[in-house]
Design an enzyme around this catalytic site. Sequence first.
Site, PDB file in Angstrom:
ATOM      1  CB  CYS B  74      -0.845   0.082   1.227  1.00  0.00           C
ATOM      2  SG  CYS B  74       0.020   0.043   2.684  1.00  0.00           S
ATOM      3  CB  ALA B  77       4.127  -0.675   2.143  1.00  0.00           C
ATOM      4  NE  ARG B 108      12.195  -1.035   1.341  1.00  0.00           N
ATOM      5  CZ  ARG B 108      12.548  -1.119   0.328  1.00  0.00           C
ATOM      6  NH1 ARG B 108      12.097  -2.101  -0.444  1.00  0.00           N
ATOM      7  NH2 ARG B 108      13.170  -0.362  -0.568  1.00  0.00           N
ATOM      8  CG  HIS B 207       7.119   4.412  -4.267  1.00  0.00           C
ATOM      9  ND1 HIS B 207       7.012   3.692  -5.072  1.00  0.00           N
ATOM     10  CD2 HIS B 207       7.543   3.967  -3.021  1.00  0.00           C
ATOM     11  CE1 HIS B 207       7.344   2.537  -4.535  1.00  0.00           C
ATOM     12  NE2 HIS B 207       7.821   2.751  -3.405  1.00  0.00           N
TER      13      HIS B 207
END
Lengths: 513, 503
Positions: B74, B77, B108, B207
């Site tokens: 999503c 994230a 990550r 992003h």
Amino acid sequence: MPQSADKVLDHAPLFQQPEYKEMLENKKVKYECGHPDEMVKEIGDWTKSWEYREKNLAREALTVNPAKACQPLGAVFAAAGYEKTMSFVHGSQGCVAYYRSHLSRHFKEPSSCVSSSMTEDAAVFGGLTNMVDGLANTKALYDPKMIAVSTTCMAEVIGDDLSSFIAQAKQKESVPADFDVPFAHTPAFVGSHVDGYDNMQKGILSHFWEKAERTVTGSINIIPGFDGFAVANIREMKRLLAEMGVEDYTVLSDVSDVYDTPSDGEFRMYDGGTTLEDAKAALNAKATVSLQEYCTPKTLEYCADKGQETTALHYPMGIQGTDEFLMTISKLTGKEIPESLRKERGRLVDAMADSQAWLHDKTFAIYGDPDFVYGMARFLLEMGAQPKHCLATNGGKKWAKKMEDLLATSPFGNGCQVWPQKDLWHMRSLLTTEPVDMLIGNSYGKYLERDTGTPLIRLMFPIFDRHHHHRFPTFGYQGAMTVLVKILDTIFDKLDDDTIIPGETDYSYDLTR
Amino acid sequence: MAKDHVGGSEDYEALIEEVLKAYPAKSAKRRAKHLTVAKATEEEPDATTGIASKCDTQKSNIKSVPGVMTIRGCAYAGSKGVVWGPVKDMVHISHGPVGCGQYSWSQRRNYYIGKTGVDSFVTMQFTTDFQEKDIVFGGDKKLAKTIDEIEELFPLNNGVTIQSECPIGLIGDDIEAVAKQKNKEHGKTMVPVRCEGFRGVSQSLGHHIANDAVRDWVFDKEDSDAVKAYEPGQYDVNVIGDYNIGGDAWASRILLEEMGLNVVGNWSGDATLAEIERAPKAKLNLIHCYRSMNYICRHMEEKYGIEWMEYNFFGPSQIAASLRAIAAKFDETIQEKCEAVIAKYQPLVDAVIEKYRPRLEGKSVMLYVGGLRPRHVVTAYDDLGMVIAGTGYEFGHGDDYKRTGHYVKEGTLIYDDVTGYELEKFIEKIRPDLVGSGIKEKYPVQKMGIPFRQMHSWDYSGPYHGYDGFAIFARDMDMAINNPVWGLYDAPWKSAPEAIAAE
């Protein structure tokens, strides 16, 4: 040049090579604009002080490094324990990616679950279309026998009504009218994963039981609860029941196969689990036993409403925890506890007696889910060890009271503090101001081990950085043996580490301990 | 045991038809638009790869079909997990219920140097841990208090970002007002990010929103002391879109520095806020993960006149080509040093290829990843003689698929936002020698007896960037494929007679 084909250096040694150390030093000095080293040192030391601890414990809004997850994770876990059941989480899709990843990282196994993939338009108009299309797709692609629906916080905030949506989806023939689609509302902003487990269990049972007639049998139901060691623990529990000759029982949510499938060329999306027939028939059981009280308050209340006798335990581990489990089963089934189990118990006591000198008065901090912390503390008290800090981010006042009552039963519980609703940054302050010999928790505890030097023993979900521990039981006398050995190994490894310098400390590097 | 293999573009077309049959009609129609086979093209082959195919005939960056087991995440994230999370000297608040921050905590592998909890905060989980009352009465007060408590307990933080989880946008909170207020009170950078998980269709919009937040809440604010104190130089570059997974950015930085460039900012792996703030003063933006950070590069080009270029540090062919392309933007001194760097590492490259290529030659690979990897890593496999059978993006856009045509050959299977069902069927029928994807895909694939590497986290290994990383990459692929465990799946008493009969 540090790297070579002959001996490929991994990240840990690679970045310790002089070329990289110089590069990173240069980056720090020229580009990072960080704080001076002395200041970092000073503040670092301050974070370990009593003054800092007091400020830290006074926090009201901020949570740092909590030891809990959100409700739907528990719902997905509970549903996975039913035969050919697919979890369908209604709401945003990213959540499902997270639950699947989280479970896979712990179990090192596939974790299947779907989302209704709601986006901004669904936020405005509601997610009915997503439910209608979603159920049809899930049924067609993954051929489940049951679809268990839970919710993300998005669907909860906008107020989607699962009962009505599922009914409408059935009217639109997404799935046949008689297809099993139990559901549970699992808002992430209430409780934690243990409550999600409870809500989904209740959702599934009420789906099967609500309109059925109860005809009491001699059978009993056992609810294992949310447990990272469930694979091995459920099998161990079944072995104990087999030893007792108890056959007429149903495990409600049995994940022992689905989170432990073999590698033989076939991917099993579903494996084992409580059959839907057994789940239905479980209504007729005379009693339901929960192995973890805080995973099942609503479910047990529902069972009691249906006329069943209910009992709640706290993670049956160690001597008394296991005794209690066996005696509960014996009482309910009329089966005697056999000599074989009395011998097993004796072997555990024997092991504890053999090692008591190494355990006596060793101090521990424990954190994790409420039932685990209770069961673990109880076992430590039995060994003559001293729990000093017992912390559960998802433990409430009632839990804290229960813990205090337990600690009061033993002189080894003197001075132990109970910390409900605190997190692992609180724990850091506790460990720096009132240190202990060992810390019991999960993988996140490694940061506490690094910052405080307290050796960590991983006995709680999730365990990401060690492999396969969850394949060995912690329940029962046998499981307690595994726990005992892990604790002892930690003690002995530390002792050897502390005495390993030749000609300096190795006079105590004893061959026999 | 003999397997029912398929291979080649006609087989792949038939395979697509076959998997679509499992869907209800409406969904089959939607999914059909995402599955294709790379076609021939009239375009000139790419100058460095020598490849040209057409991969952008299908749909991408549209909503996932409900109930199909999409692998996507999503917007949260994309923002917290990818873009902002690695910035080490800021505290990133997962604003809302506890889960999002918990599941993404430390997953990550964004490596960094710093004292965690004192001057760095990457591998920590800060959350407002929303309760029912926060939903009902709003969470702004709690957020404000949270920021105050962060300020008191973590005084060396250089700023705070507010990473919105789903409820924030639904309950009408004004996190921007809180950010402005707290900026005034504490004099530190405060960045509210509207990355609620229901926005957009995948990580991708997260992003973009995170990039916009850099623009609005860092660049467009008054210059900090770090910016004022900074003297720009002619060889200053930013590395954009390298998250330092397993140390990737470090294995890249060392090459750029060796050729005489100064990496002023690395976005965002191992980054400090100063590295973000100073970026507009650099000469050139080098972008690795185009998908997650092209937005801010375009903005810096428009507003500050900084040119940007894509590069690829996976595998020696592309590393050398990229180093030369980067050097070409500078003077001869840099170009000479660039050649010296390539020459210096050539013996390592030769030794790695000599050792591993014979063990990997001709092995087939299927990829399903995100960002730049579905195309960028292809050439690293090429360098080892391995062949790509299929590739696809979790959250790619049309421009990603267009670029993919420069990396994969005609006849490659292409799948966008693939579903669990499709991927399993594709792998089962193609039976590649290796699959590279994520944690959710790892165990199903391995159960099928097919070697697997996680290509998001490098499967806890890495770095894979740069020359030093290539050696690790080659070693990892070898150990995945050539481990003896894959030969032990069939119990000898069970499989033998059937296998003979089948052949």
